[in-house]
Design a protein around this motif. Structure first.
Motif, PDB file in Angstrom:
ATOM      1  N   ILE A 334       9.003   9.406   5.793  1.00 47.34           N
ATOM      2  CA  ILE A 334       7.855  10.618   5.457  1.00 47.34           C
ATOM      3  C   ILE A 334       7.913  11.685   6.280  1.00 47.34           C
ATOM      4  CG2 ILE A 334       5.561  10.887   5.182  1.00 47.34           C
ATOM      5  CD1 ILE A 334       6.429   8.214   3.575  1.00 47.34           C
ATOM      6  N   PRO A 335       8.580  12.775   5.607  1.00 50.50           N
ATOM      7  CA  PRO A 335       8.751  13.954   6.275  1.00 50.50           C
ATOM      8  C   PRO A 335       7.526  14.392   7.209  1.00 50.50           C
ATOM      9  CG  PRO A 335       9.489  13.979   3.783  1.00 50.50           C
ATOM     10  CD  PRO A 335       8.588  12.910   4.115  1.00 50.50           C
ATOM     11  N   SER A 336       7.940  15.057   8.211  1.00 48.36           N
ATOM     12  CA  SER A 336       6.881  15.298   9.264  1.00 48.36           C
ATOM     13  C   SER A 336       6.015  16.635   8.763  1.00 48.36           C
ATOM     14  CB  SER A 336       7.631  15.746  10.602  1.00 48.36           C
ATOM     15  OG  SER A 336       8.552  16.687  10.321  1.00 48.36           O
ATOM     16  N   ARG A 337       6.650  17.584   7.855  1.00 46.11           N
ATOM     17  CA  ARG A 337       5.639  18.632   7.245  1.00 46.11           C
ATOM     18  C   ARG A 337       4.292  17.997   6.513  1.00 46.11           C
ATOM     19  NH1 ARG A 337       9.789  17.767   3.710  1.00 46.11           N
ATOM     20  NH2 ARG A 337       9.433  17.108   1.511  1.00 46.11           N
ATOM     21  N   TYR A 338       4.256  16.659   6.455  1.00 44.41           N
ATOM     22  CA  TYR A 338       2.991  16.247   5.895  1.00 44.41           C
ATOM     23  C   TYR A 338       2.075  15.688   6.907  1.00 44.41           C
ATOM     24  CZ  TYR A 338       5.974  16.184   1.424  1.00 44.41           C
ATOM     25  OH  TYR A 338       6.480  16.358   0.311  1.00 44.41           O
ATOM     26  N   ASN A 339       2.457  15.689   7.871  1.00 44.97           N
ATOM     27  CA  ASN A 339       1.586  14.764   8.988  1.00 44.97           C
ATOM     28  C   ASN A 339       0.045  15.384   9.083  1.00 44.97           C
ATOM     29  OD1 ASN A 339       3.715  13.107   9.506  1.00 44.97           O
ATOM     30  ND2 ASN A 339       4.374  14.144  11.395  1.00 44.97           N
ATOM     31  N   LYS A 340       0.100  16.692   8.968  1.00 45.96           N
ATOM     32  CA  LYS A 340      -1.167  17.542   9.281  1.00 45.96           C
ATOM     33  C   LYS A 340      -2.310  16.928   8.263  1.00 45.96           C
ATOM     34  CE  LYS A 340      -3.577  21.951  10.079  1.00 45.96           C
ATOM     35  NZ  LYS A 340      -3.499  23.333  10.247  1.00 45.96           N
ATOM     36  N   HIS A 341      -1.826  16.810   6.860  1.00 42.41           N
ATOM     37  CA  HIS A 341      -2.855  16.381   5.940  1.00 42.41           C
ATOM     38  C   HIS A 341      -2.658  15.002   5.313  1.00 42.41           C
ATOM     39  CE1 HIS A 341      -2.347  20.983   5.747  1.00 42.41           C
ATOM     40  NE2 HIS A 341      -3.550  20.677   5.981  1.00 42.41           N
ATOM     41  N   LEU A 342      -1.525  14.157   5.967  1.00 44.10           N
ATOM     42  CA  LEU A 342      -1.376  12.890   5.222  1.00 44.10           C
ATOM     43  C   LEU A 342      -2.659  11.862   5.917  1.00 44.10           C
ATOM     44  CD1 LEU A 342       0.634  11.203   3.717  1.00 44.10           C
ATOM     45  CD2 LEU A 342       1.573  10.512   6.024  1.00 44.10           C
ATOM     46  N   ASP A 343      -3.200  11.299   4.878  1.00 42.00           N
ATOM     47  CA  ASP A 343      -4.276  10.358   5.188  1.00 42.00           C
ATOM     48  C   ASP A 343      -3.708   8.826   5.483  1.00 42.00           C
ATOM     49  OD1 ASP A 343      -7.306   9.521   5.561  1.00 42.00           O
ATOM     50  OD2 ASP A 343      -6.588   8.482   3.657  1.00 42.00           O
ATOM     51  N   SER A 344      -2.897   8.465   4.500  1.00 44.80           N
ATOM     52  CA  SER A 344      -2.414   7.021   4.686  1.00 44.80           C
ATOM     53  C   SER A 344      -1.113   6.884   3.619  1.00 44.80           C
ATOM     54  CB  SER A 344      -3.471   6.050   4.060  1.00 44.80           C
ATOM     55  OG  SER A 344      -3.649   6.118   2.595  1.00 44.80           O
ATOM     56  N   VAL A 345      -0.421   5.996   3.881  1.00 42.61           N
ATOM     57  CA  VAL A 345       0.788   5.586   2.946  1.00 42.61           C
ATOM     58  C   VAL A 345       0.765   4.171   2.718  1.00 42.61           C
ATOM     59  CG1 VAL A 345       3.258   5.399   2.990  1.00 42.61           C
ATOM     60  CG2 VAL A 345       2.096   7.425   4.198  1.00 42.61           C
ATOM     61  N   PHE A 346       1.085   3.789   1.240  1.00 41.40           N
ATOM     62  CA  PHE A 346       1.153   2.354   0.721  1.00 41.40           C
ATOM     63  C   PHE A 346       2.794   2.409   0.237  1.00 41.40           C
ATOM     64  CE2 PHE A 346       0.917  -0.968  -2.091  1.00 41.40           C
ATOM     65  CZ  PHE A 346       0.013  -1.884  -1.459  1.00 41.40           C
ATOM     66  N   MET A 347       3.188   1.586   0.816  1.00 42.47           N
ATOM     67  CA  MET A 347       4.625   1.276   0.564  1.00 42.47           C
ATOM     68  C   MET A 347       4.815  -0.069  -0.471  1.00 42.47           C
ATOM     69  SD  MET A 347       6.165   3.966   1.790  1.00 42.47           S
ATOM     70  CE  MET A 347       7.826   3.248   1.043  1.00 42.47           C
ATOM     71  N   LEU A 348       5.644   0.113  -1.573  1.00 45.33           N
ATOM     72  CA  LEU A 348       5.982  -0.883  -2.292  1.00 45.33           C
ATOM     73  C   LEU A 348       7.249  -1.572  -2.000  1.00 45.33           C
ATOM     74  CD1 LEU A 348       4.539   0.605  -5.554  1.00 45.33           C
ATOM     75  CD2 LEU A 348       3.442  -1.503  -4.236  1.00 45.33           C
ATOM     76  N   LYS A 349       8.239  -0.666  -1.557  1.00 46.83           N
ATOM     77  CA  LYS A 349       9.446  -1.110  -1.212  1.00 46.83           C
ATOM     78  C   LYS A 349      10.125  -0.816   0.124  1.00 46.83           C
ATOM     79  CE  LYS A 349      11.112  -0.675  -6.300  1.00 46.83           C
ATOM     80  NZ  LYS A 349      10.970  -2.297  -6.262  1.00 46.83           N
ATOM     81  N   GLN A 350      11.352  -1.228   0.474  1.00 45.45           N
ATOM     82  CA  GLN A 350      11.824  -1.264   1.769  1.00 45.45           C
ATOM     83  C   GLN A 350      13.273  -0.875   1.808  1.00 45.45           C
ATOM     84  OE1 GLN A 350      10.800  -4.508   4.128  1.00 45.45           O
ATOM     85  NE2 GLN A 350      11.631  -5.892   2.611  1.00 45.45           N
ATOM     86  N   SER A 351      13.816  -0.634   2.821  1.00 46.04           N
ATOM     87  CA  SER A 351      15.284  -0.366   3.017  1.00 46.04           C
ATOM     88  C   SER A 351      15.968  -1.901   2.491  1.00 46.04           C
ATOM     89  CB  SER A 351      15.590  -0.084   4.454  1.00 46.04           C
ATOM     90  OG  SER A 351      15.042   1.010   4.892  1.00 46.04           O
ATOM     91  N   GLY A 352      16.922  -1.484   1.888  1.00 45.24           N
ATOM     92  CA  GLY A 352      17.630  -2.560   1.254  1.00 45.24           C
ATOM     93  C   GLY A 352      17.341  -3.080  -0.303  1.00 45.24           C
ATOM     94  N   ASP A 353      16.279  -2.499  -0.651  1.00 44.00           N
ATOM     95  CA  ASP A 353      15.589  -2.960  -2.075  1.00 44.00           C
ATOM     96  C   ASP A 353      16.346  -2.084  -2.998  1.00 44.00           C
ATOM     97  OD1 ASP A 353      13.835  -4.815  -1.078  1.00 44.00           O
ATOM     98  OD2 ASP A 353      12.077  -3.372  -1.352  1.00 44.00           O
ATOM     99  N   LEU A 354      16.576  -2.726  -4.105  1.00 45.00           N
ATOM    100  CA  LEU A 354      17.598  -2.061  -5.315  1.00 45.00           C
ATOM    101  C   LEU A 354      16.626  -1.159  -6.000  1.00 45.00           C
ATOM    102  CD1 LEU A 354      20.246  -1.743  -6.560  1.00 45.00           C
ATOM    103  CD2 LEU A 354      19.744  -3.602  -7.886  1.00 45.00           C
ATOM    104  N   ILE A 355      16.924   0.085  -6.297  1.00 47.77           N
ATOM    105  CA  ILE A 355      16.366   0.796  -7.518  1.00 47.77           C
ATOM    106  C   ILE A 355      16.995   0.770  -8.661  1.00 47.77           C
ATOM    107  CG2 ILE A 355      15.403   3.105  -7.889  1.00 47.77           C
ATOM    108  CD1 ILE A 355      13.798   1.891  -5.773  1.00 47.77           C
ATOM    109  N   GLU A 356      16.389   0.220  -9.819  1.00 48.51           N
ATOM    110  CA  GLU A 356      17.138   0.257 -11.050  1.00 48.51           C
ATOM    111  C   GLU A 356      16.866   1.365 -11.907  1.00 48.51           C
ATOM    112  OE1 GLU A 356      16.250  -3.660 -12.378  1.00 48.51           O
ATOM    113  OE2 GLU A 356      17.947  -4.447 -11.083  1.00 48.51           O
ATOM    114  N   ASN A 357      15.572   1.945 -11.919  1.00 47.09           N
ATOM    115  CA  ASN A 357      14.923   3.021 -12.644  1.00 47.09           C
ATOM    116  C   ASN A 357      14.292   3.974 -11.928  1.00 47.09           C
ATOM    117  OD1 ASN A 357      13.833   4.752 -14.468  1.00 47.09           O
ATOM    118  ND2 ASN A 357      13.131   3.462 -15.813  1.00 47.09           N
ATOM    119  N   ASN A 358      14.707   4.974 -11.269  1.00 47.45           N
ATOM    120  CA  ASN A 358      14.399   5.685 -10.260  1.00 47.45           C
ATOM    121  C   ASN A 358      13.375   6.847 -10.627  1.00 47.45           C
ATOM    122  OD1 ASN A 358      16.591   7.416 -11.209  1.00 47.45           O
ATOM    123  ND2 ASN A 358      15.938   8.955  -9.739  1.00 47.45           N
TER     124      ASN A 358
END
Length: 392
Positions: A334-358
């Motif tokens: 997550i880019p640091s430029r968002y830190n001031k206004h970022l409330d939360s993050v919800f992740m669905l994928k992680q490193s190593g996962d395959l993206i088939e339709n970006n």
């Protein structure tokens, strides 16, 4: 303990899962996968496709359910309404009404007949007829499958050659093998979520919709919508008119509209919770738990404690985290430029996962709280960058 049959437990359905748990139901959930995020809070999982309405009806009967809860998908709405009608369960519009509202061709026919402000569409169930119609069109046009969501199969065609390509794709995407062709309407796109009680709007949640990577899949929503005060009364009037004609039950009624600077053109309606975890910022904006009240409505429970005054306060947003291309995820940061206004993050994928339709496969979501609209638009829209994910 009363039993509720929930049709899916994806990230978009988490609010429904929490509401059912809060209300004390024994939760039976269906789906094609047993590893979805809400599964850990459910009591029982049954492997079944929620779009198979006869299979779900069989499961509902076998388990003597007290309520059925649709999911964040139009096919789930069809199935829930069908099962509720067959078993006499509360909380749902008739199956026929549900099909009318959630199929683009049927809704456009209804809108034209009842003077609902919406672009005039031409429906087709024959690919040959649709291709012949392209000779009579004034371009640009929009081509849409009647029964797809999240922008699937929707395209703008600027000429006949593009029209041919997109008509063929729309028929491939549509399960019902029906499409609509309509004039392209210029303007800004917005969402307008309402809650109905006794066919009257008692709460609203508005937003601006932005699409960058995929022009027909919403990527960023900012809340509230620009100039919502200008169109609010007319949209409420139109929704209540629809509710009265179709004798709609209590619960969420959402629509998308194009604002051309003068008027709001309704392009789609739906009776369900929204994708992209829409109600995380929506709940913050309005101060009410939309999924909780939606769940109460679908269970046929009392709604008399619904807040008498609901207002939109503050500036909130989400941004869908998308991969820049297909392939294996190398890193997510997550880019640091968002830190001031970022409330939360919800992740669905992680490193190593395959993206088939970006173009339509979310990696996760970022949720924001801003001090004002100007800062929100500057950070998310004017300075838009898609750089949280790197792909090998």
């Amino acid at each position: 303990m009363k039993k509720a049959l929930l049709l899916c437990s994806s990230h978009n359905d988490l609010g429904l899962v929490r509401a059912l748990r809060k209300l004390g139901y024994y939760i039976i959930v269906t789906g094609n996968r047993a590893d979805l995020p809400g599964q850990k809070w459910c009591d029982e999982f049954i492997l079944a496709d929620y779009s198979d309405k006869e299979k779900i009806l069989e499961i509902a009967r076998k388990n003597s359910i007290d309520a059925i809860i649709q999911c964040c998908n139009d096919f789930g709405v069809y199935t829930a309404a069908y099962v509720a009608e067959k078993l006499g369960l509360p909380g749902y519009d008739s199956y026929e009404t549900t099909l009318t509202l959630h199929n683009k061709d049927l809704f456009k026919e209804f809108a034209k007949k009842n003077n609902i402000t919406s672009p005039v569409s031409t429906p087709f169930s024959s690919e040959k007829d649709a291709l012949q119609h392209l000779d009579t069109c004034s371009y640009p046009i929009i081509v849409k499958p009647t029964d797809c969501s999240a922008g699937n199969g929707i395209h703008r065609a600027d000429n006949k050659a593009e029209g041919i390509k997109y008509v063929q794709e729309a028929f491939l995407k549509s399960r019902a093998k029906r499409i609509v062709i309509e004039p392209y309407v210029s303007g800004t796109q917005h969402g307008f979520c309402t809650f109905l009680r006794n066919q009257k709007v008692c709460a609203i949640c508005s937003n601006n919709e932005y699409s960058f990577l995929n022009p027909y899949r919403v990527e960023i929503d900012t809340y509230p919508a620009d100039n919502f005060e200008i169109v609010q009364n007319k949209l409420v009037e139109q929704i209540e008119k629809i509710a009265h004609i179709l004798n709609l039950k209590d619960g969420i009624f959402h629509l998308q509209y194009i604002y051309d600077g003068k008027d709001a053109q309704i392009i789609e309606v739906m009776r369900r919770i929204l994708g992209n975890m829409y109600h995380v910022p929506g709940n913050a904006l309005t101060g009410i738990d939309w999924e909780y009240w939606e769940t109460r409505a679908r269970c046929g429970l009392d709604l008399s404690a619904f807040p008498s005054v609901v207002s939109q306060e503050g500036c909130f947003a989400y941004k869908t985290i998308l991969a820049p291309k297909n392939g294996k995820i190398k890193s997510i940061e997550i880019p640091s430029r968002y830190n001031k206004h970022l409330d939360s993050v919800f992740m669905l994928k992680q490193s190593g996962d395959l993206i088939e339709n970006n173009m339509s496969e979310p990696v996760g979501f970022m949720f924001f709280c801003f001090p004002d609209q100007l800062t929100m638009k500057k950070e998310l829209i004017e300075s838009y960058v898609n750089d949280a994910v790197t792909v090998e």
